[in-house]
Design a protein around this motif. Sequence first.
Motif, PDB file in Angstrom:
ATOM      1  N   SER A 163       0.827  -1.206   0.000  1.00 51.02           N
ATOM      2  CA  SER A 163       0.000   0.000   0.000  1.00 51.02           C
ATOM      3  C   SER A 163       0.861   1.256   0.000  1.00 51.02           C
ATOM      4  O   SER A 163       1.558   1.530   0.977  1.00 51.02           O
ATOM      5  CB  SER A 163      -0.921   0.020   1.228  1.00 51.02           C
ATOM      6  OG  SER A 163      -1.582   1.252   1.340  1.00 51.02           O
ATOM      7  N   LYS A 164       0.796   2.010  -1.073  1.00 50.51           N
ATOM      8  CA  LYS A 164       1.553   3.254  -1.135  1.00 50.51           C
ATOM      9  C   LYS A 164       1.053   4.255  -0.101  1.00 50.51           C
ATOM     10  O   LYS A 164       1.834   4.990   0.509  1.00 50.51           O
ATOM     11  CB  LYS A 164       1.454   3.860  -2.531  1.00 50.51           C
ATOM     12  CG  LYS A 164       2.229   3.105  -3.594  1.00 50.51           C
ATOM     13  CD  LYS A 164       2.136   3.806  -4.940  1.00 50.51           C
ATOM     14  CE  LYS A 164       2.903   3.044  -6.011  1.00 50.51           C
ATOM     15  NZ  LYS A 164       2.822   3.703  -7.336  1.00 50.51           N
ATOM     16  N   GLN A 165      -0.248   4.291   0.086  1.00 48.94           N
ATOM     17  CA  GLN A 165      -0.822   5.227   1.046  1.00 48.94           C
ATOM     18  C   GLN A 165      -0.292   4.954   2.450  1.00 48.94           C
ATOM     19  O   GLN A 165       0.186   5.866   3.135  1.00 48.94           O
ATOM     20  CB  GLN A 165      -2.345   5.134   1.045  1.00 48.94           C
ATOM     21  CG  GLN A 165      -3.002   6.099   2.020  1.00 48.94           C
ATOM     22  CD  GLN A 165      -4.508   5.905   2.114  1.00 48.94           C
ATOM     23  OE1 GLN A 165      -5.030   4.887   1.683  1.00 48.94           O
ATOM     24  NE2 GLN A 165      -5.181   6.884   2.690  1.00 48.94           N
ATOM     25  N   ASP A 166      -0.369   3.698   2.881  1.00 49.84           N
ATOM     26  CA  ASP A 166       0.122   3.338   4.208  1.00 49.84           C
ATOM     27  C   ASP A 166       1.636   3.504   4.297  1.00 49.84           C
ATOM     28  O   ASP A 166       2.167   3.892   5.350  1.00 49.84           O
ATOM     29  CB  ASP A 166      -0.263   1.896   4.545  1.00 49.84           C
ATOM     30  CG  ASP A 166      -1.755   1.729   4.772  1.00 49.84           C
ATOM     31  OD1 ASP A 166      -2.393   2.699   5.212  1.00 49.84           O
ATOM     32  OD2 ASP A 166      -2.280   0.634   4.503  1.00 49.84           O
ATOM     33  N   PHE A 167       2.327   3.214   3.207  1.00 49.97           N
ATOM     34  CA  PHE A 167       3.785   3.343   3.181  1.00 49.97           C
ATOM     35  C   PHE A 167       4.197   4.796   3.363  1.00 49.97           C
ATOM     36  O   PHE A 167       5.073   5.106   4.180  1.00 49.97           O
ATOM     37  CB  PHE A 167       4.324   2.811   1.857  1.00 49.97           C
ATOM     38  CG  PHE A 167       5.806   3.014   1.665  1.00 49.97           C
ATOM     39  CD1 PHE A 167       6.721   2.192   2.327  1.00 49.97           C
ATOM     40  CD2 PHE A 167       6.276   4.025   0.841  1.00 49.97           C
ATOM     41  CE1 PHE A 167       8.094   2.384   2.159  1.00 49.97           C
ATOM     42  CE2 PHE A 167       7.638   4.221   0.660  1.00 49.97           C
ATOM     43  CZ  PHE A 167       8.546   3.394   1.324  1.00 49.97           C
ATOM     44  N   TYR A 168       3.567   5.694   2.610  1.00 47.59           N
ATOM     45  CA  TYR A 168       3.897   7.112   2.716  1.00 47.59           C
ATOM     46  C   TYR A 168       3.597   7.647   4.122  1.00 47.59           C
ATOM     47  O   TYR A 168       4.382   8.423   4.688  1.00 47.59           O
ATOM     48  CB  TYR A 168       3.123   7.917   1.682  1.00 47.59           C
ATOM     49  CG  TYR A 168       3.686   7.852   0.287  1.00 47.59           C
ATOM     50  CD1 TYR A 168       5.063   7.956   0.057  1.00 47.59           C
ATOM     51  CD2 TYR A 168       2.845   7.712  -0.816  1.00 47.59           C
ATOM     52  CE1 TYR A 168       5.581   7.904  -1.229  1.00 47.59           C
ATOM     53  CE2 TYR A 168       3.360   7.662  -2.108  1.00 47.59           C
ATOM     54  CZ  TYR A 168       4.728   7.761  -2.305  1.00 47.59           C
ATOM     55  OH  TYR A 168       5.228   7.715  -3.584  1.00 47.59           O
ATOM     56  N   LYS A 169       2.473   7.258   4.665  1.00 46.19           N
ATOM     57  CA  LYS A 169       2.113   7.730   5.996  1.00 46.19           C
ATOM     58  C   LYS A 169       3.077   7.200   7.052  1.00 46.19           C
ATOM     59  O   LYS A 169       3.512   7.932   7.950  1.00 46.19           O
ATOM     60  CB  LYS A 169       0.676   7.320   6.331  1.00 46.19           C
ATOM     61  CG  LYS A 169      -0.388   8.116   5.613  1.00 46.19           C
ATOM     62  CD  LYS A 169      -1.766   7.768   6.138  1.00 46.19           C
ATOM     63  CE  LYS A 169      -2.834   8.631   5.485  1.00 46.19           C
ATOM     64  NZ  LYS A 169      -4.180   8.368   6.033  1.00 46.19           N
ATOM     65  N   CYS A 170       3.400   5.923   6.947  1.00 48.98           N
ATOM     66  CA  CYS A 170       4.313   5.300   7.903  1.00 48.98           C
ATOM     67  C   CYS A 170       5.683   5.973   7.840  1.00 48.98           C
ATOM     68  O   CYS A 170       6.275   6.310   8.873  1.00 48.98           O
ATOM     69  CB  CYS A 170       4.433   3.798   7.610  1.00 48.98           C
ATOM     70  SG  CYS A 170       5.516   2.903   8.758  1.00 48.98           S
ATOM     71  N   CYS A 171       6.180   6.179   6.631  1.00 46.41           N
ATOM     72  CA  CYS A 171       7.492   6.806   6.459  1.00 46.41           C
ATOM     73  C   CYS A 171       7.471   8.258   6.906  1.00 46.41           C
ATOM     74  O   CYS A 171       8.442   8.744   7.507  1.00 46.41           O
ATOM     75  CB  CYS A 171       7.945   6.705   5.004  1.00 46.41           C
ATOM     76  SG  CYS A 171       8.458   5.039   4.515  1.00 46.41           S
TER      77      CYS A 171
END
Length: 231
Positions: free
Chosen positions: A84-92
Motif C-alpha cells: 500500500s503506497k498510502q500506508d507506506f507514505y504515511k508510515c514513512c
Amino acid sequence: MKFNKNKDKKFIHILSQYRHGLVLVYFFIYMIWFTYLERTVTTEFTPVYSRLDDYIPFLEIFIIPYFIWFAYIFVTVAYFFFTSKQDFYKCCAFLFIGMTICLIIYTIWPNGHYLRVDIDNLGRSNIFTRILSRLYTIDTSTNVFPSIHVFNSIGAMIAIRKSERLRPITWLQISTFILTVLICMSTVFLKQHSILDVFGGILLSIIMYIFVYVPAWGKEAKKADHELSKI
C-alpha cells in the motif's frame, strides 16, 4: 547488441511501480547524522534523569524485545512498501519526520544519562548480559531524549492499526500492541534510557499522529493504490 523490448518494458514498469521507495534514501541521511552525533556527543551533555529511574530494576532478559525492534520496524515498512503506497507514505512520514525532530533535538540539546549498570560487577553472567555488554560498547548512552526506539515502535503500531487490510486481524493488533509495550519497557529495564526518554517518545508520537494521520492526507497515494490494483 540486441535488446529485449518486453524485458525492458517490464523493468521500466517495475521501476515505475516501486518508485515510492525513493523516500527510503532518507535512511542513509539519518545514519550519517546519527553516527556523527554518536561520535561527537560523548562527555559534554545534559543528563536526563528522573527519580522514577531508581525504582526500575535492571532485567537483562529485555534484550530480546529490544533487538526485535529492528525486525519490527523493517518488516512493517517493507510490508507497506509492497502492499500500500498510502500506508507506506504515511508510515514513512511519521517515522522519518519524527526521527529528524529527534536528531535536531540531539544536535541543539546534547543529552545522555548515567544509568547503565556495571555488567562486569553485576554478579551474574549469561547470554543476555554478554549481548548487552556488547551493545553498551557499540551504542553510547547519549542522544536519548526522546527515545527513537520508543517513537518508532509506536509509529509501527499505529501504521498497522490504521491499515485497512490489517485492522481486522485481531491477533496481529494485540500482538503488535504487546510487542510495542515490551520494547518501550526494554529501554528502561536495560538502562538504555531514562523514563523521561520514554515519555518524550510517547509525546512526540502523539504530535506526529495528529500531523500525519488526518483524513485528508494521502489522497494521491490512495489514488495510486487504486490504479495499482487495476494492473
